[in-house]
Design an enzyme around this catalytic site. Structure first.
Site, short mmCIF file in Angstrom:
data_model
loop_
_atom_site.label_atom_id
_atom_site.label_comp_id
_atom_site.label_asym_id
_atom_site.label_seq_id
_atom_site.Cartn_x
_atom_site.Cartn_y
_atom_site.Cartn_z
N GLU A 38 59.58 5.05 58.32
CA GLU A 38 58.45 6.00 58.30
C GLU A 38 57.57 5.69 57.08
O GLU A 38 58.09 5.32 56.01
CB GLU A 38 59.05 7.41 58.16
CG GLU A 38 58.06 8.55 58.05
CD GLU A 38 58.76 9.91 57.85
OE1 GLU A 38 59.99 9.94 57.55
OE2 GLU A 38 58.08 10.93 58.00
N LYS A 109 53.94 12.42 64.73
CA LYS A 109 55.15 13.22 64.47
C LYS A 109 54.93 14.68 64.83
O LYS A 109 54.00 15.33 64.31
CB LYS A 109 55.53 13.08 63.00
CG LYS A 109 56.87 13.69 62.61
CD LYS A 109 57.20 13.34 61.16
CE LYS A 109 58.58 13.83 60.72
NZ LYS A 109 58.90 13.42 59.34
N CYS A 142 61.64 10.39 61.95
CA CYS A 142 62.54 11.07 61.03
C CYS A 142 63.02 12.44 61.52
O CYS A 142 63.80 12.53 62.44
CB CYS A 142 61.90 11.14 59.65
SG CYS A 142 63.16 11.31 58.34
N VAL A 169 66.27 12.19 53.87
CA VAL A 169 66.84 12.65 52.60
C VAL A 169 68.09 13.51 52.84
O VAL A 169 68.94 13.62 51.95
CB VAL A 169 65.80 13.44 51.75
CG1 VAL A 169 64.73 12.50 51.22
CG2 VAL A 169 65.17 14.58 52.53
C1 ACM Z 1 61.60 13.39 57.04
O1 ACM Z 1 61.29 13.83 58.14
N1 ACM Z 1 60.91 12.44 56.46
C2 ACM Z 1 62.78 13.91 56.33
#
Ligand code: ACM
Length: 263
Positions: A38, A109, A142, A169
């Site tokens: 990402e 996203k 992510c 994370v």
């Molecule tokens: C994330 O979605 N970058 C934790």
């Protein structure tokens, strides 16, 4: 079909370094499709909206996609990469699919994580699937992993392989993606970053690495350690993802009971 995942630590704001690192890895890749992390050309922890706007770029036409297009053409491969997209003054945390003939598609996203809500507009185009010939590809980014609906939507739309650029994370995703693979009978390729960012006096972020490729039975076909960098490749047998039969009398799709589920 040979799928690659790249794990590295982008330098915040240094597109030249990041694109150089990516190109160097891809120029040696013996793969048909490679997934990158990402926001892999910009870094993740923005200080303010000015930085976000300055680092996002038009898709197609921006610097990162132009570099990806050149590499794909020269190496005859497909790339999935997370980048910041700028479209009509709006910033999106996007994932692009690029192939030997140029830009193929973009996913924006849907589920934004934490501070991303200050920087990006959530995607409103759902979870499209692209048929690139040998495989049908879905993309998610992510934190989309924590909503099982993301992979489910892609699998129901026919995706064989979920390409998953990430800057993880939280520690849970690699195990959760095993379950996503099993419950949808799909391959997944999570390309996460490594390293640490501590910018703007904010809480430092440590990215967990542990990128992986999984198969429809939940096997890990390739896996990185937390701090390892580079490219790993796995061969996937696409028809495995098209067989949704679990027992003689159970089929993953035929046995679904949408009338019994809450939306
Ligand atoms: C994330 O979605 N970058 C934790």
């Amino acid at each position: 079909m040979r799928i690659g995942i790249v794990q590295f630590a982008p330098e915040f704001g240094d597109k030249e370094y990041n694109l150089g690192t990516i190109s160097a890895v891809l120029n040696k890749a013996e793969a048909d499709l490679v997934v990158l992390p990402e926001l892999c050309t910009t870094g993740y922890q923005f200080k303010d909206m000015e930085e976000v706007r300055a680092l996002c770029e038009p898709v197609p036409g921006g610097e990162s996609v132009r570099v990806f297009e050149r590499v794909c053409r020269e190496r005859n491969l497909f790339i999935v990469a997370g980048i910041g997209e700028l479209a009509e003054e709006i910033c999106y945390n996007a994932s692009v699919l690029v192939g030997p003939e140029g830009h193929v598609g973009t996913y924006r996203k849907v589920h934004l994580f934490d501070e991303e809500k200050d920087w990006f507009r959530p995607g409103t185009q759902g979870f499209p699937v692209w048929d690139i010939g040998p495989v049908k590809i879905g993309m998610m980014v992510c934190f989309d992993w924590i909503f099982p609906e993301s992979v489910r939507s892609l699998a129901l739309a026919g995706a064989d392989l979920i390409c998953h650029p990430a800057n993880l994370v939280l520690p849970y995703c690699p195990d959760a993606m095993i379950t996503r693979s099993i419950e949808n009978r799909v391959f997944t390729a999570t390309a996460n970053r490594t390293g640490r960012e501590a910018r703007g006096g904010k809480e430092p972020l440590t990215f967990i690495g542990r990128s992986q490729i999984t198969d429809p039975k939940g096997n890990r076909l390739a896996v990185f350690g937390a701090e390892e960098e580079g490219l790993k490749i796995a061969e996937i047998d696409v028809p495995q993802a098209r067989n949704k039969r679990i027992t003689k009398r159970n089929d993953l799709w035929e046995d679904r009971r949408p009338d019994q589920y809450h939306a």
